[in-house]
Design a protein around this motif. Structure first.
Motif, PDB file in Angstrom:
ATOM      1  N   TYR A  55     107.140  68.227  34.684  1.00 54.14           N
ATOM      2  CA  TYR A  55     107.604  69.907  34.054  1.00 54.14           C
ATOM      3  C   TYR A  55     107.888  69.830  32.826  1.00 54.14           C
ATOM      4  O   TYR A  55     108.320  70.828  31.907  1.00 54.14           O
ATOM      5  CB  TYR A  55     108.520  70.700  34.698  1.00 54.14           C
ATOM      6  CG  TYR A  55     107.626  70.923  35.489  1.00 54.14           C
ATOM      7  CD1 TYR A  55     107.002  72.434  35.821  1.00 54.14           C
ATOM      8  CD2 TYR A  55     108.115  71.324  37.532  1.00 54.14           C
ATOM      9  CE1 TYR A  55     106.205  72.638  36.925  1.00 54.14           C
ATOM     10  CE2 TYR A  55     107.239  71.860  38.264  1.00 54.14           C
ATOM     11  CZ  TYR A  55     106.699  72.630  38.272  1.00 54.14           C
ATOM     12  OH  TYR A  55     105.912  73.596  39.451  1.00 54.14           O
ATOM     13  N   THR A  64      97.623  73.195  32.703  1.00 56.75           N
ATOM     14  CA  THR A  64      98.488  73.997  32.613  1.00 56.75           C
ATOM     15  C   THR A  64      97.709  74.041  33.829  1.00 56.75           C
ATOM     16  O   THR A  64      99.237  74.696  34.916  1.00 56.75           O
ATOM     17  CB  THR A  64      98.218  75.217  31.505  1.00 56.75           C
ATOM     18  OG1 THR A  64      98.045  74.383  29.895  1.00 56.75           O
ATOM     19  CG2 THR A  64      98.634  76.565  31.765  1.00 56.75           C
ATOM     20  N   VAL A  68     101.308  75.235  36.695  1.00 58.25           N
ATOM     21  CA  VAL A  68     101.558  76.463  37.673  1.00 58.25           C
ATOM     22  C   VAL A  68     101.220  76.253  38.808  1.00 58.25           C
ATOM     23  O   VAL A  68     102.145  76.987  39.564  1.00 58.25           O
ATOM     24  CB  VAL A  68     100.892  77.594  36.718  1.00 58.25           C
ATOM     25  CG1 VAL A  68     101.040  79.027  37.319  1.00 58.25           C
ATOM     26  CG2 VAL A  68     101.110  77.043  35.249  1.00 58.25           C
ATOM     27  N   GLN A 132     109.316  80.029  38.887  1.00 54.51           N
ATOM     28  CA  GLN A 132     108.392  78.936  37.859  1.00 54.51           C
ATOM     29  C   GLN A 132     108.870  79.509  36.532  1.00 54.51           C
ATOM     30  O   GLN A 132     108.974  78.979  35.617  1.00 54.51           O
ATOM     31  CB  GLN A 132     107.221  78.332  38.361  1.00 54.51           C
ATOM     32  CG  GLN A 132     107.566  76.680  40.006  1.00 54.51           C
ATOM     33  CD  GLN A 132     109.707  76.353  39.353  1.00 54.51           C
ATOM     34  OE1 GLN A 132     109.699  75.578  38.225  1.00 54.51           O
ATOM     35  NE2 GLN A 132     109.978  76.302  40.845  1.00 54.51           N
ATOM     36  N   LEU A 133     107.808  80.517  37.484  1.00 56.86           N
ATOM     37  CA  LEU A 133     107.503  81.400  35.774  1.00 56.86           C
ATOM     38  C   LEU A 133     108.342  82.023  35.331  1.00 56.86           C
ATOM     39  O   LEU A 133     108.403  82.553  33.880  1.00 56.86           O
ATOM     40  CB  LEU A 133     106.415  82.630  35.786  1.00 56.86           C
ATOM     41  CG  LEU A 133     104.600  81.168  35.985  1.00 56.86           C
ATOM     42  CD1 LEU A 133     103.589  81.794  36.517  1.00 56.86           C
ATOM     43  CD2 LEU A 133     104.124  80.259  35.302  1.00 56.86           C
ATOM     44  N   ALA A 134     109.638  82.901  35.639  1.00 53.94           N
ATOM     45  CA  ALA A 134     109.485  84.083  35.371  1.00 53.94           C
ATOM     46  C   ALA A 134     111.172  84.040  35.609  1.00 53.94           C
ATOM     47  O   ALA A 134     112.588  84.763  35.516  1.00 53.94           O
ATOM     48  CB  ALA A 134     109.279  85.195  35.899  1.00 53.94           C
ATOM     49  N   ASP A 190     106.778  84.108  27.995  1.00 50.78           N
ATOM     50  CA  ASP A 190     105.354  84.903  27.466  1.00 50.78           C
ATOM     51  C   ASP A 190     104.789  85.348  29.254  1.00 50.78           C
ATOM     52  O   ASP A 190     103.826  85.903  29.836  1.00 50.78           O
ATOM     53  CB  ASP A 190     103.958  84.089  27.095  1.00 50.78           C
ATOM     54  CG  ASP A 190     104.582  84.412  25.703  1.00 50.78           C
ATOM     55  OD1 ASP A 190     105.340  84.988  25.423  1.00 50.78           O
ATOM     56  OD2 ASP A 190     104.478  83.570  24.770  1.00 50.78           O
ATOM     57  N   SER A 191     105.588  83.361  30.322  1.00 46.62           N
ATOM     58  CA  SER A 191     104.674  83.934  31.246  1.00 46.62           C
ATOM     59  C   SER A 191     105.430  84.832  32.175  1.00 46.62           C
ATOM     60  O   SER A 191     105.370  84.774  33.111  1.00 46.62           O
ATOM     61  CB  SER A 191     105.497  82.032  32.041  1.00 46.62           C
ATOM     62  OG  SER A 191     106.332  82.196  31.800  1.00 46.62           O
ATOM     63  N   LEU A 194     103.081  87.205  34.230  1.00 46.08           N
ATOM     64  CA  LEU A 194     102.540  86.908  35.195  1.00 46.08           C
ATOM     65  C   LEU A 194     103.548  86.728  36.713  1.00 46.08           C
ATOM     66  O   LEU A 194     102.795  86.696  37.538  1.00 46.08           O
ATOM     67  CB  LEU A 194     101.659  85.299  34.533  1.00 46.08           C
ATOM     68  CG  LEU A 194     100.686  84.365  35.881  1.00 46.08           C
ATOM     69  CD1 LEU A 194      99.736  85.729  36.674  1.00 46.08           C
ATOM     70  CD2 LEU A 194     100.346  83.367  34.997  1.00 46.08           C
ATOM     71  N   GLY A 195     104.897  85.879  35.572  1.00 46.89           N
ATOM     72  CA  GLY A 195     105.534  86.006  36.797  1.00 46.89           C
ATOM     73  C   GLY A 195     106.053  86.407  37.869  1.00 46.89           C
ATOM     74  O   GLY A 195     105.537  86.629  39.157  1.00 46.89           O
TER      75      GLY A 195
END
Length: 365
Positions: A55, A64, A68, A132-134, A190-191, A194-195
């Motif tokens: 990571y 990517t 993810v 992990q994304l948000a 920016d994720s 999606l998160g």
């Protein structure tokens, strides 16, 4: 004299029932707390050892997609396998291993395995990827599962969905909108969108699990149920989900190569063992709370992880580990607490709490 003894027996029965219900509520709340701890420790595990390389600097040159999705699924698989080990140790200590194998080939056992697929490879992986994304703001979004469970119960089993429950659903959705809007408008990467979307997938998976498992867990010992759940989830993650993601990512062997490296990373596996323990305890108490208070209240009390999750991440990762980015704004805390209130409104009429208190005072008088 007979009437007095009958009334006393009924009163004693009611007190025993109330005590049993309160114990179930307490167990359900503890399941929410331990799930929050699981979220914090698995996040920490996926920062240590080889995970820090993947990571961080990404010295392995992962795509990517692999970072993810494959790593998110791998982290969940490791956690669930270790959680299953804890569950097996518990069953072995209590002499229930044979009961576990006998239950697998029964209708309730198969229902529990189906529920495990909904809540494990689907929901748990979405939960980890969402975090992990948000970040921790994804956690209250996943706590929409009681609202989704209430709706699915109405559609699938024609269960009651009255005005009070509809109000609770509206409260939960409003809180999730607040959380999402704050996150999207903040400094998060920016994720974030999606998160949050993936976090909603987790809520949907757990809603399905709660509805499906309601049948199976009512006829199977709680400790056996959770062992079936964790074993099924761990095996399905390793033997089904990871190979599929490997094919989509360009190489079916990649997830297993990464898994071998992850198992060899002692500094992270220690924390996976801790997260697996709390996952085992949390799901066991969730199933037990459901059996003692009913699925609606069990999902509601467990859903308090919408508060305990961000709190645990903030304390462990933000305060103890000194990492930036885990503190929540006042609005986000407000939304998390609002979500918990909405969950309780779905499960029960808040006025009943005051009625029960009045009844107890009347009996004491």
């Amino acid at each position: 004299m007979k009437k007095k003894s009958t009334a006393a027996a009924i009163a004693a029965k009611d007190r025993l029932k109330a005590s049993f219900f309160k114990k179930g509520v307490t167990i359900g709340l503890l399941s929410g707390l331990t799930y929050g701890l699981f979220a914090a420790f698995i996040t920490l595990a996926m920062q240590r050892g080889i995970w820090g390389d993947w990571y961080g600097d990404n010295t392995a040159g992962l795509s990517t997609f692999a970072i993810v999705f494959i790593l998110g699924a791998l982290g969940t698989a490791l956690n669930d396998i270790l959680s299953a080990v804890w569950a097996f140790i518990n069953c072995g200590r209590k002499g229930k291993i044979q009961d576990f194998f006998r239950t697998l080939n029964t209708a309730p056992g198969r229902m529990l395995m189906l529920a495990a697929v909904m809540g494990g490879p689907i929901a748990n992986v979405a939960y980890i990827i969402g975090i992990q994304l948000a970040g921790s703001i994804a956690i209250p979004i996943t706590a929409l599962c009681p609202a989704i469970g209430a709706i699915l119960g109405r559609v699938i089993y024609k269960q009651e969905l009255n005005k009070r429950m509809a109000l609770g659903i509206i409260i939960c959705v409003s809180a999730s909108v607040i959380i999402g809007s704050v996150g999207i408008g903040g400094d998060t990467g920016d994720s974030i969108v999606l998160g949050l979307v993936i976090a909603f997938v987790a809520a949907l998976g757990w809603g399905l699990e709660g509805v499906i498992a309601g049948f199976g867990s009512s006829m199977v010992d709680t400790e056996i149920s959770i062992t079936i759940r964790q074993v099924t989830s761990g095996v399905a993650n390793f033997l089904i989900l990871l190979p599929i993601l490997g094919l989509l990512g360009g190489g079916i062997t990649q997830p297993f190569v990464l898994a071998g490296q992850a198992f060899a990373s002692g500094s992270s596996m220690i924390w996976f063992a801790v997260s697996g323990f709390f996952a085992f305890i949390s799901f066991m108490w969730w199933y037990k709370g459901n059996s003692m208070t009913g699925a609606a209240m069990g999902m509601a009390t467990n859903g308090t992880y919408s508060f305990f999750g961000p709190l645990s991440c903030w304390v462990l990762l933000g305060i103890i580990m000194g990492q930036d980015g885990w503190s929540l704004t006042a609005i986000e805390w407000f939304a998390a607490v609002t979500m918990a209130i909405g969950i309780f409104v779905i499960a029960m009429n808040p006025l009943d709490l005051f009625k029960k208190k009045e009844e107890v005072l009347d009996e004491a008088a």
